[in-house]
Design an enzyme around this catalytic site. Sequence first.
Site: not given
Ligand code: ASP
Length: 353
Positions: A19, A64, A172
């Site tokens: 994000t 991720s 975590t």
């Molecule tokens: N789905 C995103 C990721 O982990 C969420 C984030 O970046 O906070 O890449």
Amino acid sequence: MNNPTARRPRILLIYTGGTIGMIENPETRALQPFDFDHLIDNVPKLKMLNYVIENVSFTPPIDSSDMSPEHWEEIARVVETNYHLYDGFVVLHGTDTMAYTASALSFMLRNLRKPVIITGSQLPIGEVRTDGEENLITAVQIAAALDRHGDPMVQEVAILFENYLWRGNRATKRSADNFNAFKSHNYPQLAKIGLGINYNEDALYRHHSHEPFSVCYGMDKRIVVIDLYPGLRREVLRYALHTPDTKGVVLRSFGAGNAPTSPWFLDELKDAIGRGMVVYNVTQCVGGSVLPGRYAASDAMVSAGVVSGGDITTEAAITKMMFLFGQGMDNSEVRHNLTVPLCGEMTLPAADE
Ligand code: ASP
């Protein structure tokens, strides 16, 4: 005030995705990955630090949730190649699997004496109320910070998020929307971010060996994670324990390391251990520790040959097993190393326990 004669800290940003790297297209209003070649234009406050900041990006940047051991190796390779060229490294990463990446890198980057600070954000960097800009700037400052001896303040893999710096292999993800998205329940913060960055120097990792920095590649994915729950059927457990080629099992047990006492449950575990698997007991609780033998419900597992993970997180347990098997260790070496901290990922039990 910046001293114009002082050497400018050199920081390498490694942008993997997530994000934090999103920005709104002013025409379409859609979120799209940020162009890191124009980082300073998008985060002009970075200029005020007067550091040399360079960056490399994953192409394409990834969510991720798609992170894999191959990506961890890619990040580790960037750190290895650039280790002597920069004072510190900042990895920009999605939050979802950040704690796994932080744990994996902590094992792979042996004898690390420079900061590897992982950060991300809950809101895209291009949004008005973003937490990404502040996280990025603070992470860069931490990556450049020196202690009173002139050595890097942080000499380990750490996660910076909002108000805290955490040891990477102790952290975590605890919230999908809170700006303080990470926590380490069994280890104190490495720093508290407020008006200043207040380091908890007693908690920072320091090496006692003089071995040079090196990277251990070759994470072995042949492990299985089993979550216990009341009503777990024997067939489900057996199926998981018969997954072809499995070398290690992370067993997420109840409370202080407890599991059903039914003979069939223990028979399946004994059978798996007898077939050459290593079974590692970690607690489903976010805080506290596996205390082998405290209850009859864990005693039987000890007799069956299950290894206790103490207060290790699931993320660190999984990546530690991948790491140890990936180094070509045999079962007795893996079992031994699972019970001792390699880089601050677990607390050794008190001598009288
Ligand atoms: N789905 C995103 C990721 O982990 C969420 C984030 O970046 O906070 O890449």
